[in-house]
Motif scaffolding. Sequence first.
Motif, PDB file in Angstrom:
ATOM      1  N   TYR A  94       4.502   7.326   4.452  1.00  0.00           N
ATOM      2  CA  TYR A  94       3.109   7.191   4.302  1.00  0.00           C
ATOM      3  C   TYR A  94       2.234   6.284   5.426  1.00  0.00           C
ATOM      4  O   TYR A  94       0.957   6.474   5.305  1.00  0.00           O
ATOM      5  CB  TYR A  94       3.013   6.701   2.875  1.00  0.00           C
ATOM      6  N   TYR A 108       1.181   3.678  -3.133  1.00  0.00           N
ATOM      7  CA  TYR A 108       0.868   5.234  -2.822  1.00  0.00           C
ATOM      8  C   TYR A 108       2.158   5.854  -3.443  1.00  0.00           C
ATOM      9  O   TYR A 108       2.156   7.102  -3.907  1.00  0.00           O
ATOM     10  CB  TYR A 108       0.509   5.339  -1.444  1.00  0.00           C
ATOM     11  N   PHE A 123       1.054  -1.138   0.035  1.00  0.00           N
ATOM     12  CA  PHE A 123      -0.020  -0.041   0.090  1.00  0.00           C
ATOM     13  C   PHE A 123       0.827   1.125   0.233  1.00  0.00           C
ATOM     14  O   PHE A 123       0.432   2.156  -0.776  1.00  0.00           O
ATOM     15  CB  PHE A 123      -1.075  -0.038   1.164  1.00  0.00           C
ATOM     16  N   ILE A 165      -8.025  -1.396   0.693  1.00  0.00           N
ATOM     17  CA  ILE A 165      -6.875  -2.109  -0.225  1.00  0.00           C
ATOM     18  C   ILE A 165      -7.055  -3.608  -0.387  1.00  0.00           C
ATOM     19  O   ILE A 165      -6.744  -3.820  -1.216  1.00  0.00           O
ATOM     20  CB  ILE A 165      -5.510  -1.484   0.493  1.00  0.00           C
ATOM     21  N   LEU A 206      -1.948   6.213   5.895  1.00  0.00           N
ATOM     22  CA  LEU A 206      -2.757   5.381   5.084  1.00  0.00           C
ATOM     23  C   LEU A 206      -3.590   4.343   6.157  1.00  0.00           C
ATOM     24  O   LEU A 206      -4.542   3.911   6.016  1.00  0.00           O
ATOM     25  CB  LEU A 206      -1.872   4.441   4.229  1.00  0.00           C
ATOM     26  N   ALA A 219     -10.397   3.530   2.912  1.00  0.00           N
ATOM     27  CA  ALA A 219      -9.510   2.681   2.195  1.00  0.00           C
ATOM     28  C   ALA A 219      -9.775   1.513   2.320  1.00  0.00           C
ATOM     29  O   ALA A 219      -9.670   1.130   3.423  1.00  0.00           O
ATOM     30  CB  ALA A 219      -8.133   3.041   2.448  1.00  0.00           C
ATOM     31  N   TYR A 254       2.166   8.943  -5.832  1.00  0.00           N
ATOM     32  CA  TYR A 254       2.499  10.257  -5.244  1.00  0.00           C
ATOM     33  C   TYR A 254       3.612  10.868  -6.073  1.00  0.00           C
ATOM     34  O   TYR A 254       3.414  12.115  -6.330  1.00  0.00           O
ATOM     35  CB  TYR A 254       2.688  10.065  -3.816  1.00  0.00           C
ATOM     36  N   SER A 312      -4.217   3.902  -4.878  1.00  0.00           N
ATOM     37  CA  SER A 312      -3.896   5.179  -4.552  1.00  0.00           C
ATOM     38  C   SER A 312      -4.134   6.184  -5.283  1.00  0.00           C
ATOM     39  O   SER A 312      -4.420   7.246  -5.065  1.00  0.00           O
ATOM     40  CB  SER A 312      -2.208   4.875  -4.266  1.00  0.00           C
TER      41      SER A 312
END
Length: 406
Positions: free
Chosen positions: A350, A184, A180, A365, A354, A363, A188, A213
């Motif tokens: 992160y 991300y 994850f 995931i 998250l 989220a 990002y 993400s």
Amino acid sequence: MGGNKIVVYKEPGVVSVEDHDPPKLEVPADVAKAKGLTQKAPHGVILRNVATNICGSDQHMVRGRTTAPPGQTLGHEIMGEIIEKGDDVQFLEVGDICSVPFNIACGRCRNCKEGQTGVCLNVNPARAGSAYGYVDMGGWEGGQAQYVMVPFADFNLLKIPDREQALEKVLDLTMLSDIFPTGYHGAYTAGVTTGSTVYVAGAGPVGLAAAYSAQLLGAAAVIVGDRNADRLAQARSFGCETVDITEDASLEDQIAEILGIPEVDSAVDAVGFEASAPGKNAGEAPATVLNSIMSITRAGGKLGIPGLYVTGDPGAPDEDAKTGTLKVRLGLGWAKSHSFTTGQCPVMKYNRQLMMSILHDKAHIADAVNATVIPLDDAPRGYEEFDRGAARKYVLDPNGMIPKAS
């Protein structure tokens, strides 16, 4: 704590689950000697693993596409319960359930202090950066096991605030150790933001995490490319557009069919060095994804490259690629003023945010990557099915805690 069942690489295509001694509060002897550390690790904890996952990076080793020796223990995606802690662990307690960043970091070197925990200077004699259960990463024992030792625990571990919630959402939270944050990070660093268009190369678990993400970051359109129909279907299950790179139509033409133009604002390489060229019967071409994402990303755009590239690949298709030397069209990227971000994801940049997104139901995931629980003893089957292209993220249940949670 008795023994410790752990997944071990035996030879290309073969893993086994073996009995090892239980972990101790010690750093690997080579790390201690090379870095001037004491081998005793009062800063560490022993975890009883709640969940530990099979990663595509592990699969590279198991295929024989790295210099991993037989006997290499495996596993760097870990979530566990503290059952023992050293005298120098101040802010965690026995019974805490924590996510373990796959990066092993000391928290004390220049890079760690600057937030670059993926390239810690003090935990690997061979190079900057380390991980559990991975070749050339310092000799730390793998986490696809019943128990694992985590050093510098106050710095490394992310405590899940509520135990009941941690177990209830274990399938989402176990993704915090690697895929994850890594997905991300790819999105990002590619500059994905509100209203942007993004292409994600690869619909394996990291690619799916990157696509998910990108949606969290506000992308208007997320396009995922792969040659595996089941994995493309998984990407469509949460709202992505898809392109099949085995088709005769070019990637540019397929993107134009979706967006009206043959380019995107951002792109993510979630494939890495074992990439295949476009076409039904195409062979391996290690630089093909890097070159294709430069081709379809607009001038001034950004490329996130969380896909793994290595410096030693004995199974590479040519001599240059065996040392990680690839035929990348850098001139094209330069002409288009592209920005590239590569390397291990610094998970701690992160994972807390998250985690909060998961705990507050923003989220999901595990659904996006099709998390599938199997017993630790079934790890060889998980590796086999994953290698054949199963559209699943295999989560190992080493201590029977996941069924109890659900």
